[in-house]
Write an enzyme that holds these catalytic residues in place. Structure first.
Site, PDB file in Angstrom:
ATOM      1  N   GLY A 169       0.838  -1.194   0.000  1.00  0.00           N
ATOM      2  CA  GLY A 169       0.000   0.000   0.000  1.00  0.00           C
ATOM      3  C   GLY A 169       0.870   1.240   0.000  1.00  0.00           C
ATOM      4  N   GLY A 170       0.304   2.326   0.519  1.00  0.00           N
ATOM      5  CA  GLY A 170       1.035   3.596   0.536  1.00  0.00           C
ATOM      6  C   GLY A 170       2.339   3.498   1.305  1.00  0.00           C
ATOM      7  N   GLY A 404      25.289  11.155 -29.455  1.00  0.00           N
ATOM      8  CA  GLY A 404      24.802  11.857 -28.260  1.00  0.00           C
ATOM      9  C   GLY A 404      25.320  11.213 -26.993  1.00  0.00           C
ATOM     10  N   ALA A 405      25.543   9.912 -27.055  1.00  0.00           N
ATOM     11  CA  ALA A 405      26.026   9.208 -25.867  1.00  0.00           C
ATOM     12  C   ALA A 405      27.427   9.691 -25.477  1.00  0.00           C
ATOM     13  CB  ALA A 405      26.011   7.705 -26.105  1.00  0.00           C
TER      14      ALA A 405
HETATM   15  C1  HXC Z   1      -3.261  -3.881  12.533  1.00  0.00           C
HETATM   16  C2  HXC Z   1      -2.318  -5.808  11.762  1.00  0.00           C
HETATM   17  C3  HXC Z   1      -2.149  -5.226  10.479  1.00  0.00           C
HETATM   18  C4  HXC Z   1      -2.571  -3.893  10.290  1.00  0.00           C
HETATM   19  C5  HXC Z   1      -1.379  -7.215  10.418  1.00  0.00           C
HETATM   20  N1  HXC Z   1      -1.842  -7.040  11.663  1.00  0.00           N
HETATM   21  N2  HXC Z   1      -1.576  -6.133   9.668  1.00  0.00           N
HETATM   22  N3  HXC Z   1      -2.869  -5.129  12.765  1.00  0.00           N
HETATM   23  N4  HXC Z   1      -3.122  -3.264  11.353  1.00  0.00           N
HETATM   24  N5  HXC Z   1      -2.415  -3.286   9.114  1.00  0.00           N
HETATM   25  C6  HXC Z   1      -1.810  -7.999  12.773  1.00  0.00           C
HETATM   26  C7  HXC Z   1      -2.714  -9.158  12.557  1.00  0.00           C
HETATM   27  O1  HXC Z   1      -4.001  -8.848  13.062  1.00  0.00           O
HETATM   28  C8  HXC Z   1      -2.023 -10.220  13.398  1.00  0.00           C
HETATM   29  O2  HXC Z   1      -2.322 -10.007  14.760  1.00  0.00           O
HETATM   30  C9  HXC Z   1      -0.577  -9.912  13.225  1.00  0.00           C
HETATM   31  O3  HXC Z   1      -0.515  -8.552  12.797  1.00  0.00           O
HETATM   32  C10 HXC Z   1       0.097 -10.754  12.179  1.00  0.00           C
HETATM   33  O4  HXC Z   1      -0.704 -10.758  11.016  1.00  0.00           O
HETATM   34  P1  HXC Z   1      -1.060 -12.097  10.234  1.00  0.00           P
HETATM   35  O5  HXC Z   1      -2.109 -11.752   9.273  1.00  0.00           O
HETATM   36  O6  HXC Z   1      -1.319 -13.187  11.216  1.00  0.00           O
HETATM   37  O7  HXC Z   1       0.326 -12.394   9.521  1.00  0.00           O
HETATM   38  P2  HXC Z   1       0.596 -12.955   8.078  1.00  0.00           P
HETATM   39  O8  HXC Z   1      -0.250 -14.142   7.810  1.00  0.00           O
HETATM   40  O9  HXC Z   1       2.071 -13.105   7.990  1.00  0.00           O
HETATM   41  O10 HXC Z   1       0.137 -11.819   7.078  1.00  0.00           O
HETATM   42  C11 HXC Z   1       0.756 -10.568   7.074  1.00  0.00           C
HETATM   43  C12 HXC Z   1      -0.032  -9.548   6.222  1.00  0.00           C
HETATM   44  C13 HXC Z   1      -1.522  -9.518   6.698  1.00  0.00           C
HETATM   45  C14 HXC Z   1       0.034 -10.013   4.762  1.00  0.00           C
HETATM   46  C15 HXC Z   1       0.651  -8.225   6.364  1.00  0.00           C
HETATM   47  O11 HXC Z   1      -1.523  -9.355   8.082  1.00  0.00           O
HETATM   48  C16 HXC Z   1      -2.291  -8.417   6.077  1.00  0.00           C
HETATM   49  O12 HXC Z   1      -2.747  -8.540   4.942  1.00  0.00           O
HETATM   50  N6  HXC Z   1      -2.485  -7.354   6.847  1.00  0.00           N
HETATM   51  C17 HXC Z   1      -3.269  -6.237   6.394  1.00  0.00           C
HETATM   52  C18 HXC Z   1      -2.518  -5.459   5.399  1.00  0.00           C
HETATM   53  C19 HXC Z   1      -3.267  -4.205   5.038  1.00  0.00           C
HETATM   54  O13 HXC Z   1      -4.285  -4.270   4.346  1.00  0.00           O
HETATM   55  N7  HXC Z   1      -2.797  -3.075   5.565  1.00  0.00           N
HETATM   56  C20 HXC Z   1      -3.366  -1.837   5.298  1.00  0.00           C
HETATM   57  C21 HXC Z   1      -2.841  -1.467   3.947  1.00  0.00           C
HETATM   58  S1  HXC Z   1      -3.256   0.136   3.520  1.00  0.00           S
HETATM   59  P3  HXC Z   1      -2.323 -11.182  15.843  1.00  0.00           P
HETATM   60  O14 HXC Z   1      -2.789 -10.515  17.087  1.00  0.00           O
HETATM   61  O15 HXC Z   1      -3.233 -12.227  15.314  1.00  0.00           O
HETATM   62  O16 HXC Z   1      -0.905 -11.658  15.926  1.00  0.00           O
HETATM   63  C22 HXC Z   1      -1.986   0.997   3.992  1.00  0.00           C
HETATM   64  C23 HXC Z   1      -2.160   2.387   3.626  1.00  0.00           C
HETATM   65  C24 HXC Z   1      -0.933   3.167   3.928  1.00  0.00           C
HETATM   66  O17 HXC Z   1      -1.064   0.552   4.527  1.00  0.00           O
HETATM   67  C25 HXC Z   1      -1.203   4.486   3.350  1.00  0.00           C
HETATM   68  C26 HXC Z   1      -0.065   5.390   3.489  1.00  0.00           C
HETATM   69  C27 HXC Z   1      -0.293   6.603   2.716  1.00  0.00           C
END
Ligand code: HXC
Length: 510
Positions: A169-170, A404-405
């Site tokens: 993501g971002g 040019g290079a």
């Molecule tokens: C809060 C999160 C989290 C998040 C993971 N966790 N991502 N908690 N916010 N963004 C937590 C999970 O709940 C879990 O907690 C622990 O971290 C580990 O995650 P798992 O899913 O069990 O691990 P894994 O299977 O290895 O998968 C990792 C992952 C997945 C691929 C990153 O967790 C995931 O898809 N997370 C969401 C990603 C996402 O959509 N993020 C937002 C993107 S938008 P527990 O307590 O069970 O251990 C963004 C915008 C930024 O980032 C913009 C900036 C401008």
């Protein structure tokens, strides 16, 4: 008193345990080190001083008020690499998946501010699920503040990102704005939208690794500079890279003692250019024979390999090398090579690292693919980068410097300080065959005449002396003396003074 100390120790221990043993084990099971273990490898032994160990998030939604872990998913502070100060942040995947809360972002910004204030590099170890979902817009604000800090730090202190887990993501835009990105194979990935969204929107089926793994980003996209096998290799590579970089744009370059004689002669260079101008040779060999102890740290070796970029040392002082590589696409300049080298040249210039350019370039790559993808603008980036650079610039033309290079590759006309050529240099508008086919088009059915004119063109232009007679080449040198010439040149240019006219900033062709 002892109770207070015990409380401090209890809290420190809680911070050290992050998300708990189960999650630490899960991290290890994926072949990844924890945030703190990574810092142990990156930094000199016992040099890490942690800051903000007890920081917690302030989120009260989704039951978060009862889930607080000291440090809030990122370990921050400072330490040393080979005795030199660096600021670091290391995201802790065991704590809320390393996701970024407002407080987590503030911790990162704090170390970046400190680094800017004292003039020290920032190294970020990224391993995060992105924005802390429970916090919503507060997390997005936190990201934007990190982005802002990255931009202000750009060109002031070196910034290095290691991607050692998810970065999606971002969130990708913070590393993208740093100077170098290293990725770990198989355990890290970077993409703006993940495989599931890709499937929904475009119906493409793709794995995380295929979409944004280390190999994709170091070969295809050039988002990342190096792909390393595992965490330890990546962290050790970061230590190596830091050895070439100054602490800030105001700092001296780091010097290393060397036993390699500055005037070492390399007779093998006298015969490295093949008799046939169309035969390749390995420009890596030339670089290895010129730099101290043959040590070269290559940046983006797998992308745009028709140009080589990287750091070496001469007389113990860092030098940025840019070199056409005749082994790949005959060393031609194309979009990838131009962008890659332009960014490298701008990095060197921003941090006062002298640039040595080794030239063997047949020109820009022809074709609709190149033209329609904007070789004009991308080639202009490299031209722009060399032309604006005020650091010492030494150029050695080993063989071809066509069209040019020739101009682009740190020529005299772009304020090259010392422009040398080997006797094998051919400096011309184009190769003899192409030139004769154009000038003598009407004789194209007369092979004898074409051969005669080709020979005449070669005799006249396939050498460095026409350019040297105009002063565009400062001296035609023995290949075996290249290291000595560069070393002497760098000594003499050490106090070079050159400034560009005042401007708010330039308008680099993007
Ligand atoms: C809060 C999160 C989290 C998040 C993971 N966790 N991502 N908690 N916010 N963004 C937590 C999970 O709940 C879990 O907690 C622990 O971290 C580990 O995650 P798992 O899913 O069990 O691990 P894994 O299977 O290895 O998968 C990792 C992952 C997945 C691929 C990153 O967790 C995931 O898809 N997370 C969401 C990603 C996402 O959509 N993020 C937002 C993107 S938008 P527990 O307590 O069970 O251990 C963004 C915008 C930024 O980032 C913009 C900036 C401008």
């Amino acid at each position: 008193m002892s109770a207070n100390i015990a409380e401090m120790e209890r809290r420190r221990e809680a911070a050290r345990m992050g998300g708990g043993q189960k999650r630490i084990d899960a991290q290890h099971a994926k072949g990844k080190l924890t945030a703190r273990e990574r810092l142990d490898v990156l930094l000199d032994e016992d040099s890490f001083e942690e800051l903000d160990t007890y920081v917690e998030h302030d989120c009260v939604d989704f039951g978060m008020e009862s889930q607080k872990i000291p440090g809030d998913g990122v370990v921050t502070g400072s330490g040393t690499i080979n005795g030199r100060l660096v600021y670091v942040f290391s995201q802790d995947f065991t704590v809320f998946g390393g996701s970024l809360s407002k407080r987590h972002a503030e911790k990162i910004c704090k170390v970046m501010d400190m680094a800017m204030r004292v003039g020290a590099p920032v190294i970020g170890l990224n391993d995060s699920g992105g924005a802390r979902i429970q916090e919503g817009v507060a997390s997005l604000g936190g990201y934007a503040e990190v982005f802002q800090a990255n931009v202000l730090a750009s060109g002031v202190v070196p910034q290095l990102s290691l991607i050692m887990g998810p970065c999606a993501g971002g969130a990708v835009y913070s590393p993208a704005m740093t100077d170098f990105i290293f990725m770990v194979k198989d355990s890290s990935y970077m993409f703006v939208t993940g495989p599931e969204v890709v499937k929904t929107v475009t119906n493409e089926e793709v794995t995380q690794e295929e979409l944004g793994g280390a190999v994709v980003h170091t070969t295809k996209t050039s988002v990342a500079d190096l792909a390393l096998e595992n965490d330890i290799e990546a962290l050790l590579a970061a230590r190596d890279l830091m050895g070439f970089l100054p602490a800030s744009n105001q700092s001296e370059l780091p010097e290393l003692p060397t036993t390699d004689p500055w005037d070492r002669m390399e007779d093998s260079l006298d015969t490295i250019i093949p008799a046939n101008a169309n035969m390749p040779y390995d420009m890596h060999e030339v670089i290895a024979k010129v730099v101290d102890e043959g040590t070269f740290f290559e940046i983006q070796p797998e992308h745009g390999a028709n140009i080589i970029t990287g750091f070496g040392r001469i007389e113990g002082r860092p030098v940025g090398f840019v070199a056409n590589q005749p082994m790949v696409l005959a060393g031609v300049l194309d979009i990838n090579a131009s962008r890659k080298a332009a960014r490298f040249v701008r990095f060197c210039d921003a941090f006062s690292i002298p640039i040595v350019t080794l030239v063997d370039v047949p020109g820009f790559l022809p074709g609709t693919a190149q033209e329609h993808n904007g070789i004009i603008k991308h080639g202009a980036k490299l031209l722009f980068a060399y032309a604006e650079a005020t650091v010492p610039k030494i150029t050695v033309i080993t063989r071809k410097a066509y069209g040019g290079a020739y101009d682009v590759m740190a020529s005299k006309h772009l304020r090259g300080d010392l422009n040398y050529a080997w006797p094998t240099a051919e400096i011309a508008v184009m190769g003899a065959k192409g030139a004769v086919e154009i000038i003598f088009r009407k004789d194209r059915d007369d092979p004898e005449k074409i051969a005669e004119k080709t020979k005449e063109y070669e005799d006249r232009f396939a050498n460095p002396f026409v350019a040297a007679s105009r002063g565009y080449i400062d001296e035609v040198i023995y290949p075996h003396s290249t290291r000595k010439r560069i070393a002497l040149g760098l000594r003499k240019l050490a106090n070079k003074q050159l400034e560009n006219p005042w401007k708010k900033h330039d308008n680099l062709p993007l």
